[in-house]
Scaffold this active site. Structure first.
Site, PDB file in Angstrom:
ATOM      1  N   HIS A   1     -23.886  -0.716  54.141  1.00 61.85           N
ATOM      2  CA  HIS A   1     -24.056  -1.977  54.887  1.00 61.85           C
ATOM      3  C   HIS A   1     -25.163  -1.789  55.932  1.00 61.85           C
ATOM      4  CE1 HIS A   1     -23.146  -5.825  56.448  1.00 61.85           C
ATOM      5  NE2 HIS A   1     -21.992  -5.619  57.043  1.00 61.85           N
TER       6      HIS A   1
ATOM      7  N   ASP B   1     -34.322  -4.866  55.400  1.00 61.42           N
ATOM      8  CA  ASP B   1     -34.366  -3.453  55.771  1.00 61.42           C
ATOM      9  C   ASP B   1     -35.687  -2.786  55.396  1.00 61.42           C
ATOM     10  OD1 ASP B   1     -31.877  -3.279  57.000  1.00 61.42           O
ATOM     11  OD2 ASP B   1     -30.875  -3.223  55.064  1.00 61.42           O
TER      12      ASP B   1
ATOM     13  N   SER C   1     -18.905  -6.687  57.443  1.00 64.78           N
ATOM     14  CA  SER C   1     -18.560  -6.740  58.873  1.00 64.78           C
ATOM     15  C   SER C   1     -17.961  -8.087  59.259  1.00 64.78           C
ATOM     16  CB  SER C   1     -19.772  -6.402  59.747  1.00 64.78           C
ATOM     17  OG  SER C   1     -20.883  -7.164  59.360  1.00 64.78           O
TER      18      SER C   1
ATOM     19  N   HIS D   1     -31.195  -7.255  46.346  1.00 61.68           N
ATOM     20  CA  HIS D   1     -30.180  -7.863  47.214  1.00 61.68           C
ATOM     21  C   HIS D   1     -29.052  -8.414  46.356  1.00 61.68           C
ATOM     22  CE1 HIS D   1     -28.385 -10.331  50.403  1.00 61.68           C
ATOM     23  NE2 HIS D   1     -28.989  -9.494  51.223  1.00 61.68           N
TER      24      HIS D   1
ATOM     25  N   ARG E   1     -36.294 -12.916  56.563  1.00 61.96           N
ATOM     26  CA  ARG E   1     -36.254 -12.061  57.755  1.00 61.96           C
ATOM     27  C   ARG E   1     -37.285 -10.940  57.622  1.00 61.96           C
ATOM     28  NH1 ARG E   1     -30.105 -10.467  57.490  1.00 61.96           N
ATOM     29  NH2 ARG E   1     -30.870 -10.026  55.397  1.00 61.96           N
TER      30      ARG E   1
HETATM   31  N1  AMX Z   1     -34.707   0.117  43.153  1.00 64.71           N
HETATM   32  C1  AMX Z   1     -34.497   0.487  41.871  1.00 64.71           C
HETATM   33  N2  AMX Z   1     -33.509  -0.007  41.121  1.00 64.71           N
HETATM   34  C2  AMX Z   1     -32.716  -0.928  41.664  1.00 64.71           C
HETATM   35  C3  AMX Z   1     -32.891  -1.372  42.972  1.00 64.71           C
HETATM   36  C4  AMX Z   1     -33.934  -0.811  43.730  1.00 64.71           C
HETATM   37  N3  AMX Z   1     -34.148  -1.152  45.002  1.00 64.71           N
HETATM   38  N4  AMX Z   1     -31.953  -2.284  43.268  1.00 64.71           N
HETATM   39  C5  AMX Z   1     -31.201  -2.422  42.164  1.00 64.71           C
HETATM   40  N5  AMX Z   1     -31.643  -1.587  41.196  1.00 64.71           N
HETATM   41  C6  AMX Z   1     -31.046  -1.375  39.881  1.00 64.71           C
HETATM   42  C7  AMX Z   1     -29.573  -1.007  40.065  1.00 64.71           C
HETATM   43  O1  AMX Z   1     -29.417   0.383  40.252  1.00 64.71           O
HETATM   44  C8  AMX Z   1     -28.980  -1.473  38.756  1.00 64.71           C
HETATM   45  O2  AMX Z   1     -29.300  -0.505  37.768  1.00 64.71           O
HETATM   46  P1  AMX Z   1     -28.213  -0.077  36.624  1.00 64.71           P
HETATM   47  O3  AMX Z   1     -28.014  -1.329  35.816  1.00 64.71           O
HETATM   48  O4  AMX Z   1     -28.892   1.030  35.903  1.00 64.71           O
HETATM   49  O5  AMX Z   1     -26.974   0.341  37.375  1.00 64.71           O
HETATM   50  C9  AMX Z   1     -29.788  -2.720  38.430  1.00 64.71           C
HETATM   51  O6  AMX Z   1     -31.011  -2.612  39.175  1.00 64.71           O
HETATM   52  C10 AMX Z   1     -29.103  -4.018  38.786  1.00 64.71           C
HETATM   53  O7  AMX Z   1     -28.761  -4.026  40.162  1.00 64.71           O
HETATM   54  P2  AMX Z   1     -28.638  -5.430  40.932  1.00 64.71           P
HETATM   55  O8  AMX Z   1     -27.514  -6.192  40.311  1.00 64.71           O
HETATM   56  O9  AMX Z   1     -29.964  -6.081  40.987  1.00 64.71           O
HETATM   57  O10 AMX Z   1     -28.280  -4.995  42.422  1.00 64.71           O
HETATM   58  P3  AMX Z   1     -26.846  -5.034  43.137  1.00 64.71           P
HETATM   59  O11 AMX Z   1     -26.531  -6.463  43.469  1.00 64.71           O
HETATM   60  O12 AMX Z   1     -25.848  -4.244  42.363  1.00 64.71           O
HETATM   61  O13 AMX Z   1     -27.146  -4.229  44.476  1.00 64.71           O
HETATM   62  C11 AMX Z   1     -28.438  -3.617  46.380  1.00 64.71           C
HETATM   63  C12 AMX Z   1     -27.913  -4.780  45.527  1.00 64.71           C
HETATM   64  C13 AMX Z   1     -29.126  -4.192  47.630  1.00 64.71           C
HETATM   65  C14 AMX Z   1     -27.268  -2.720  46.838  1.00 64.71           C
HETATM   66  C15 AMX Z   1     -29.439  -2.810  45.535  1.00 64.71           C
HETATM   67  O14 AMX Z   1     -30.510  -3.661  45.160  1.00 64.71           O
HETATM   68  C16 AMX Z   1     -29.947  -1.584  46.247  1.00 64.71           C
HETATM   69  O15 AMX Z   1     -29.311  -0.532  46.189  1.00 64.71           O
HETATM   70  N6  AMX Z   1     -31.134  -1.682  46.935  1.00 64.71           N
HETATM   71  C17 AMX Z   1     -31.675  -0.577  47.688  1.00 64.71           C
HETATM   72  C18 AMX Z   1     -30.896  -0.327  48.971  1.00 64.71           C
HETATM   73  C19 AMX Z   1     -31.093  -1.437  49.991  1.00 64.71           C
HETATM   74  O16 AMX Z   1     -32.177  -1.949  50.203  1.00 64.71           O
HETATM   75  N7  AMX Z   1     -30.001  -1.814  50.670  1.00 64.71           N
HETATM   76  C20 AMX Z   1     -30.039  -2.846  51.731  1.00 64.71           C
HETATM   77  C21 AMX Z   1     -29.478  -4.151  51.268  1.00 64.71           C
HETATM   78  C22 AMX Z   1     -29.610  -5.213  52.336  1.00 64.71           C
HETATM   79  C23 AMX Z   1     -28.434  -5.199  53.250  1.00 64.71           C
HETATM   80  O17 AMX Z   1     -27.377  -5.692  52.892  1.00 64.71           O
HETATM   81  N8  AMX Z   1     -28.565  -4.634  54.418  1.00 64.71           N
END
Ligand code: AMX
Length: 434
Positions: free
Chosen positions: A271, A372, A241, A317, A326
């Site tokens: 997002h 979140d 954003s 994250h 937060r």
């Molecule tokens: N639960 C289980 N597995 C997870 C996980 C979770 N919450 N978060 C990451 N992983 C896994 C990924 O799927 C990935 O697996 P892979 O190698 O088999 O594909 C591995 O861990 C490595 O991922 P990462 O590098 O640690 O995460 P990222 O930087 O690619 O993504 C995020 C970050 C937030 C999108 C991811 O952790 C996620 O999807 N979390 C859950 C959704 C969430 O909370 N979103 C809100 C984010 C905050 C915001 O910006 N508002």
């Protein structure tokens, strides 16, 4: 000192620092960009300098150099509340200085004076079908307000001295942010309260007026609004954003056009929509057990989910490598005001068990909760149960940061943004030549 004069006093120093960097170190190489990064969402590539806020992986967000606990401690509060006046936070973001009580209240007064919504904005909202998503309404209403842009009008009639643009951007920023609580509350009331109209009250601050207009009169909820709006106001300059609104603004589009664009990005499920997923997930667990599960029951449930490679909402994250401060600030609020709430107890039980399971699984880079993981829990407790609306709350707060970034971009005379795109063939040829 009022916000405009304070910015004016700081402007020469910031312009000189930026000009010196470009003049003396223009060819300094900041980073290399890899093929993986180009195909991976430009992850981690520094593309922006902005001093409004910075996310430290080990510490979380700092607003103008101040951590969340510092911001909550230092900012002035209203007489009737225990959390900061959002007006004070806006002063801090805009000027880089912690305001006095008077300076924070000055912003609140500026907001009251400017809070009136023109009638055509209501007409736009009312013309949309009832099933329209509240974020669509929010973005549309901001766009409809563009008719009021002071910068657009002045530009049309001929202010062409770039050094003066920022003053009109600041006016537009104050006008837009002033109208946000009325705007968001009207969307809430239109969608969920049969379209009733509630007037803002002159003796209330920005955040508590929002609470009042959506019909939540508990003093604790006004404090939750103050906390929530402070915490979500900014998260650096390169997230979807912030970057979207900066990009649009770099074409000299005004604050309304830029913020509407930013809100369209925030409306995406990757997002701003994540918070509603977390609450849905917690409610699903409670429904599964018919109550808050015991520790051992939840441990088995979570192990099974991870065994099936499920993503646990609210954990992980892209930048942070610790518990999001937060999350901590809102958990402390809940501990203080609603310790017995079932969903809060469940969220804290997950926090107790899940990080070590994620560490054992060994995939995720950050096993700790992000903001979140708790946002929705608190709103739900106070009766804001319309999940679709949560992103509007986020947007209402985030526009404080977006407008500050945009105003400072004009102060520093940042040019139109124009990176380069390649074709696959050109990229392959570049690699072959190496
Ligand atoms: N639960 C289980 N597995 C997870 C996980 C979770 N919450 N978060 C990451 N992983 C896994 C990924 O799927 C990935 O697996 P892979 O190698 O088999 O594909 C591995 O861990 C490595 O991922 P990462 O590098 O640690 O995460 P990222 O930087 O690619 O993504 C995020 C970050 C937030 C999108 C991811 O952790 C996620 O999807 N979390 C859950 C959704 C969430 O909370 N979103 C809100 C984010 C905050 C915001 O910006 N508002």
């Amino acid at each position: 000192m009022n916000v405009k004069d304070r910015i004016r006093s700081k402007l020469p120093e910031w312009r000189e620092r930026t000009a010196r960097l470009v003049h003396d170190h223009g060819s300094f190489k900041v980073a290399d960009v890899t093929v993986e990064q180009i195909f991976g969402g430009i992850r981690g590539v520094p593309i922006q300098v902005s001093d409004i806020s910075y996310v430290d992986p080990m510490e979380g967000i700092r607003f103008r150099g101040y951590s969340i606990p510092e911001v909550l401690k230092l900012l002035p509060r209203p007489e009737t509340g225990q959390y900061p006046l959002v007006g004070g936070l806006y002063y801090l973001l805009m000027t880089g200085e912690v305001p006095t009580q008077e300076e924070a209240e000055d912003i609140e007064v500026e907001w009251k004076v400017r809070s009136n919504l023109p009638d055509h904005v209501f007409q736009v909202l009312k013309a949309m079908p009832r099933y329209t998503h509240p974020m669509t309404l929010f973005s549309q209403a901001i766009l409809a307000l563009q008719t009021e842009s002071i910068f657009a009008r002045r530009y049309y009639y001929g202010i062409h001295n770039k050094a003066d643009y920022w003053e009109a951007f600041l006016q537009d920023s104050l006008n837009l942010t002033a109208k946000l609580p009325v705007l968001a509350a009207n969307i809430y009331n239109l969608k969920y309260r049969d379209g009733i109209y509630v007037n803002p009250e002159p003796n209330r601050d920005w955040a508590s007026n929002f609470a009042h207009m959506i019909g939540k009169e508990e003093p604790d909820y006004a404090d939750l609004c103050r906390l929530f709006f402070v915490l979500h106001s900014d998260h650096e300059g390169a997230n979807v954003s912030a970057h979207a609104s900066h990009l649009v603004g770099s074409a000299l589009a005004d604050v309304y056009l830029s913020c509407s664009a930013g809100m369209n990005g925030l409306a995406g499920p990757l997002h701003g929509l994540a918070n509603q997923e977390c609450l849905r997930w917690l409610l699903k667990i409670r429904e599964h057990f018919g109550r808050v599960p015991r520790r051992d029951e939840l441990q088995v449930y979570l192990e099974s989910a991870l065994g099936k490679n499920e993503i646990i909402p609210g954990y992980g994250h892209a930048v942070l490598r610790v518990t999001d401060p937060r999350f901590t600030a809102q958990a402390e609020f809940a501990q203080r005001f609603m310790p017995e709430d079932e969903i809060f107890r469940l969220a804290m039980l997950v926090f107790d068990i899940l990080p070590s399971l994620l560490i054992q699984q060994g995939k995720v880079k950050n096993p700790y909760p992000n903001v979140d993981a708790i946002n929705g829990t608190l709103q739900y407790h106070y009766g804001v149960k319309e999940f679709d609306f949560y992103t509007v709350l986020f947007g209402l707060s985030r526009i404080l940061g977006l407008t500050t970034h945009i105003t400072w971009s004009r102060i520093l005379g940042k040019p139109i943004e124009r990176p380069k795109s390649l074709t696959t063939k050109i990229l392959e040829e570049m690699i072959d030549r190496e």
